[in-house]
Design an enzyme around this catalytic site. Structure first.
Site, PDB file in Angstrom:
ATOM      1  N   CYS A  80     -25.114  12.040  16.081  1.00  0.00           N
ATOM      2  CA  CYS A  80     -25.351  13.086  15.105  1.00  0.00           C
ATOM      3  C   CYS A  80     -26.445  12.774  13.866  1.00  0.00           C
ATOM      4  O   CYS A  80     -27.343  13.454  13.451  1.00  0.00           O
ATOM      5  CB  CYS A  80     -24.245  13.911  14.683  1.00  0.00           C
ATOM      6  SG  CYS A  80     -23.471  14.990  15.584  1.00  0.00           S
ATOM      7  N   SER A  87     -34.998  16.040  10.842  1.00  0.00           N
ATOM      8  CA  SER A  87     -35.289  16.254   9.300  1.00  0.00           C
ATOM      9  C   SER A  87     -36.644  15.721   9.129  1.00  0.00           C
ATOM     10  O   SER A  87     -37.270  16.261   8.396  1.00  0.00           O
ATOM     11  CB  SER A  87     -34.014  15.443   8.507  1.00  0.00           C
ATOM     12  OG  SER A  87     -33.013  16.147   8.576  1.00  0.00           O
ATOM     13  N   ALA A  92     -29.620  12.402  15.637  1.00  0.00           N
ATOM     14  CA  ALA A  92     -30.452  13.598  15.776  1.00  0.00           C
ATOM     15  C   ALA A  92     -30.822  14.312  14.312  1.00  0.00           C
ATOM     16  O   ALA A  92     -32.080  14.516  14.391  1.00  0.00           O
ATOM     17  CB  ALA A  92     -29.297  14.466  16.391  1.00  0.00           C
ATOM     18  N   GLU A  93     -30.060  14.237  13.489  1.00  0.00           N
ATOM     19  CA  GLU A  93     -30.454  14.950  12.098  1.00  0.00           C
ATOM     20  C   GLU A  93     -31.449  14.219  11.512  1.00  0.00           C
ATOM     21  O   GLU A  93     -32.317  14.681  10.755  1.00  0.00           O
ATOM     22  CB  GLU A  93     -29.106  15.071  11.161  1.00  0.00           C
ATOM     23  CG  GLU A  93     -29.531  15.778  10.032  1.00  0.00           C
ATOM     24  CD  GLU A  93     -28.292  16.553   9.427  1.00  0.00           C
ATOM     25  OE1 GLU A  93     -28.745  17.139   8.263  1.00  0.00           O
ATOM     26  OE2 GLU A  93     -27.302  16.420   9.775  1.00  0.00           O
ATOM     27  N   SER A  94     -31.498  12.820  11.591  1.00  0.00           N
ATOM     28  CA  SER A  94     -32.469  12.082  10.984  1.00  0.00           C
ATOM     29  C   SER A  94     -33.990  12.564  11.529  1.00  0.00           C
ATOM     30  O   SER A  94     -34.986  12.477  10.767  1.00  0.00           O
ATOM     31  CB  SER A  94     -32.286  10.463  11.088  1.00  0.00           C
ATOM     32  OG  SER A  94     -31.085  10.063  10.368  1.00  0.00           O
TER      33      SER A  94
END
Length: 118
Positions: free
Chosen positions: A35, A43, A38-40
Site C-alpha cells: 500500500c 500520489s 501504491a500510494e507513493s
C-alpha cells in the site's frame, strides 16, 4: 521503504521497492508495504497532474493482495484512470521479479490549492 522512482508523468508512474526490509513476521512482503508503494506512485502522478501551486492529498486507497513475495523487488505501475480538477484516480499494479501480479490497488487523491507560505 526503499522506493525508487523509474518513470513519472501525470499519466503513468513506475517505481520499485525491495522486499527485504519490508516483510511481516512470516518473511513475506507486508501488505502495508504494498500500500505504501501504491500510494507513493499514485500520489506522485496526482501531484504532477495537479500542477504547480496545487497539492494532492490521498483520500481513498484499496488493495487486493494476490500472492506473496519473499525476495527481490516488487515493481508498481500507476496508471491514471481519472484526472479532473479536484480528483485524480490511479490503478496500480504491483508485480514481482517474475512479472507475477502481487497486488492490485486503486488510489484517489483530492487536488487542492497549496496553502499560502507563511
Amino acid at each position: 521503504m526503499g522506493v525508487e522512482y523509474l518513470e513519472a508523468s501525470p499519466e503513468r508512474v513506475v517505481g520499485r521497492m525491495p522486499v527485504k526490509g519490508n516483510t511481516q513476521p512470516y518473511g513475506i512482503l507486508h501488505g502495508g508495504a504494498s500500500c505504501v508503494l501504491a500510494e507513493s506512485l499514485g500520489s506522485v502522478g496526482s501531484a504532477l497532474h495537479a500542477g504547480e501551486g496545487r497539492i494532492a492529498v490521498g483520500i481513498e486507497i484499496n488493495a487486493t493482495h494476490h500472492r506473496s513475495a519473499t525476495e527481490g523487488y516488487v515493481t508498481g505501475v500507476a496508471t491514471q484512470v481519472h484526472g479532473g480538477r479536484t480528483l485524480a484516480t490511479y490503478d496500480i499494479v504491483i508485480t514481482d521479479d517474475q512479472d507475477r501480479r502481487v497486488c492490485t490497488a486503486r488510489l484517489t487523491c483530492m487536488l487542492r490549492d497549496a496553502p499560502a507560505a507563511s
